[in-house]
Design an enzyme around this catalytic site. Structure first.
Site, PDB file in Angstrom:
ATOM      1  N   GLN A 102       0.848  -1.192   0.000  1.00 34.08           N
ATOM      2  CA  GLN A 102       0.000   0.000   0.000  1.00 34.08           C
ATOM      3  C   GLN A 102       0.886   1.245   0.000  1.00 34.08           C
ATOM      4  OE1 GLN A 102      -2.091  -0.859   3.696  1.00 34.08           O
ATOM      5  NE2 GLN A 102      -3.660  -2.029   2.655  1.00 34.08           N
ATOM      6  N   ASN A 103       2.204   1.036   0.073  1.00 33.33           N
ATOM      7  CA  ASN A 103       3.132   2.163   0.156  1.00 33.33           C
ATOM      8  C   ASN A 103       3.487   2.688  -1.231  1.00 33.33           C
ATOM      9  OD1 ASN A 103       3.115   1.739   2.897  1.00 33.33           O
ATOM     10  ND2 ASN A 103       4.966   0.475   2.878  1.00 33.33           N
ATOM     11  N   VAL A 104       3.666   4.004  -1.318  1.00 32.63           N
ATOM     12  CA  VAL A 104       3.953   4.639  -2.609  1.00 32.63           C
ATOM     13  C   VAL A 104       5.379   5.179  -2.653  1.00 32.63           C
ATOM     14  CG1 VAL A 104       1.534   5.264  -3.017  1.00 32.63           C
ATOM     15  CG2 VAL A 104       3.011   6.877  -1.804  1.00 32.63           C
ATOM     16  N   HIS A 122      -1.652   1.001  -4.470  1.00 29.04           N
ATOM     17  CA  HIS A 122      -1.984   2.432  -4.504  1.00 29.04           C
ATOM     18  C   HIS A 122      -1.097   3.221  -5.458  1.00 29.04           C
ATOM     19  CE1 HIS A 122      -3.822   1.971  -0.189  1.00 29.04           C
ATOM     20  NE2 HIS A 122      -4.533   1.387  -1.120  1.00 29.04           N
ATOM     21  N   CYS A 130       0.261  10.253 -18.132  1.00 27.51           N
ATOM     22  CA  CYS A 130      -0.280  11.344 -18.929  1.00 27.51           C
ATOM     23  C   CYS A 130      -1.757  11.548 -18.570  1.00 27.51           C
ATOM     24  CB  CYS A 130      -0.142  11.024 -20.411  1.00 27.51           C
ATOM     25  SG  CYS A 130      -0.678  12.377 -21.466  1.00 27.51           S
ATOM     26  N   CYS A 135      -4.037   9.277 -24.597  1.00 24.46           N
ATOM     27  CA  CYS A 135      -2.606   8.959 -24.621  1.00 24.46           C
ATOM     28  C   CYS A 135      -2.340   7.980 -23.482  1.00 24.46           C
ATOM     29  CB  CYS A 135      -1.789  10.235 -24.419  1.00 24.46           C
ATOM     30  SG  CYS A 135      -0.019   9.958 -24.266  1.00 24.46           S
ATOM     31  N   GLY A 215       3.088  -3.700   9.143  1.00 24.08           N
ATOM     32  CA  GLY A 215       2.922  -2.252   9.271  1.00 24.08           C
ATOM     33  C   GLY A 215       1.568  -1.726   8.843  1.00 24.08           C
TER      34      GLY A 215
HETATM   35 ZN   LIG Z   1       0.553  12.000 -23.416  1.00 23.94          ZN
END
Ligand SMILES: [Zn+2]
Length: 273
Positions: A102-104, A122, A130, A135, A215
Site C-alpha cells: 500500500q506504500n507509494v 496504490h 499522462c 494517450c 505495518g
Molecule cells: Zn501523453
C-alpha cells in the site's frame, strides 16, 4: 496470537506459497511519515485539496508541489533491514512469494525487491502518467529530482511556502505534451485493475499457507479481504506491527519495529541480512 519465532519458522519453511501485505508502518521505521502525518506547511491542507482528481484539475501547481515534496522526502529516506529481508526473500522464493504494498514511497524497489514480485495497490510516487485520456503514456521508476526546475523548492519544510507555478513549467508528456500527473491512486479513484487482477490470481490459485501483514492494521478493502480469503483456505497469518491490530486466532503477532523483526523472522530462508 503467539510471538513464538520457532513455530513461525517451522511454518514458514514448510509453506508452499507466501503472501505479504505492506503498509505505512514499514516505512515509518525509515523515518517516513504517513500521508496523514505529512509535516510542515502541508498540515493545513485537507486530503481533498491535494489527493483527488478534482484537486489536480483545479490547482495542478499545488498538487505537483505536494507530490514533489513527498518524492523528495521518500528519496531522503533509506530502506531498512526489513525492506531488505523481504527483497531477499522474494529473490529466493520467486513466484512462490507475492508482495502487495500500500506504500507509494519506492523504498522496496530501492532495497532491490524484484519488480515482478511486488504489486502496488496504490500506485507509486515515481510513476508518472499522462492526463490525456487518449494517450497511454506511463513512465515508472522515474527518480529524477527535481522533475522540472520550477519544482526544485517544493518541500515538507514549514519555512518554505507554496509557489504559483505556471502550468507550462510543470511536468509534461514527452509524447503529446499534455500535463503529466503522479501515478498514485487518489481518493475517489479505483485501484489499478492489473494490481487487483494479479493479487486475485495469486490467491485464488490456492496453496498460500502464510500471509505476512506488515505495518498495517489491514482493516480496509482489499487487504482485509485477501487475509480473510487465505485464512478461510487454511493459511496462517503473521502480523508485524507497532500497534496492537486485528487478532487472527490462528497465527503470530510480532509487536514492535518491523526493521528488527523481519530479518529474524525470515532468517531460515534468507540467512543474515
Ligand atoms: Zn501523453
Amino acid at each position: 496470537m503467539s510471538n513464538d519465532l520457532r513455530s513461525f519458522h517451522q511454518h514458514l519453511i514448510s509453506s508452499r506459497k507466501v503472501l505479504a501485505i505492506l503498509g505505512a508502518g514499514l516505512s515509518a521505521s525509515s523515518g517516513l511519515s504517513t500521508f496523514r502525518g505529512a509535516g510542515g506547511l502541508w498540515k493545513k491542507y485537507d486530503a481533498v485539496d491535494l489527493a483527488t482528481p478534482e484537486a489536480f484539475e483545479l490547482d495542478p501547481s499545488l498538487v505537483w508541489q505536494f507530490y514533489s515534496a513527498r518524492r523528495k522526502a521518500a528519496l531522503a529516506a533509506v530502506p531498512h533491514r526489513g525492506h531488505k529481508a523481504l527483497a531477499k526473500f522474494s529473490e529466493r522464493w520467486g513466484n512462490r512469494f507475492l508482495t502487495l504494498t500500500q506504500n507509494v514511497d519506492g523504498l522496496s524497489e530501492r532495497a532491490c525487491h524484484p519488480r515482478d514480485g511486488i504489486v502496488h495497490l496504490h500506485g507509486d510516487l515515481f510513476t508518472l502518467k499522462c492526463t490525456n485520456f487518449n494517450c497511454r503514456y506511463k513512465e515508472s521508476g522515474n527518480f529524477r529530482e527535481p522533475l522540472t526546475p520550477a519544482l526544485a523548492n517544493a518541500s515538507m519544510d514549514d519555512n518554505v511556502g507554496v509557489e504559483r507555478i505556471p502550468e507550462s513549467q510543470l511536468p509534461h508528456c514527452p509524447q503529446c505534451n499534455t500535463l503529466l500527473r503522479p501515478g498514485v491512486v487518489w481518493f475517489g479513484e479505483s485501484l489499478p485493475y492489473d494490481a487487483i487482477f494479479r493479487a486475485d490470481e495469486y490467491i485464488s490459485a490456492g496453496d498460500v499457507d502464510l500471509v505476512l501483514v506488515v505495518g498495517t492494521s489491514a482493516t480496509v478493502w482489499p487487504a482485509a479481504g485477501y487475509i480473510e480469503e487465505v485464512a478461510q483456505r487454511g493459511g496462517k497469518v503473521a502480523v508485524f506491527n507497532i500497534d496492537e491490530s486485528t487478532k487472527w486466532p490462528d497465527g503470530w503477532f510480532f509487536q514492535g519495529d518491523s526493521a528488527e523483526w523481519l530479518p529474524k523472522a525470515l532468517e531460515p530462508v534468507i540467512g543474515r541480512v
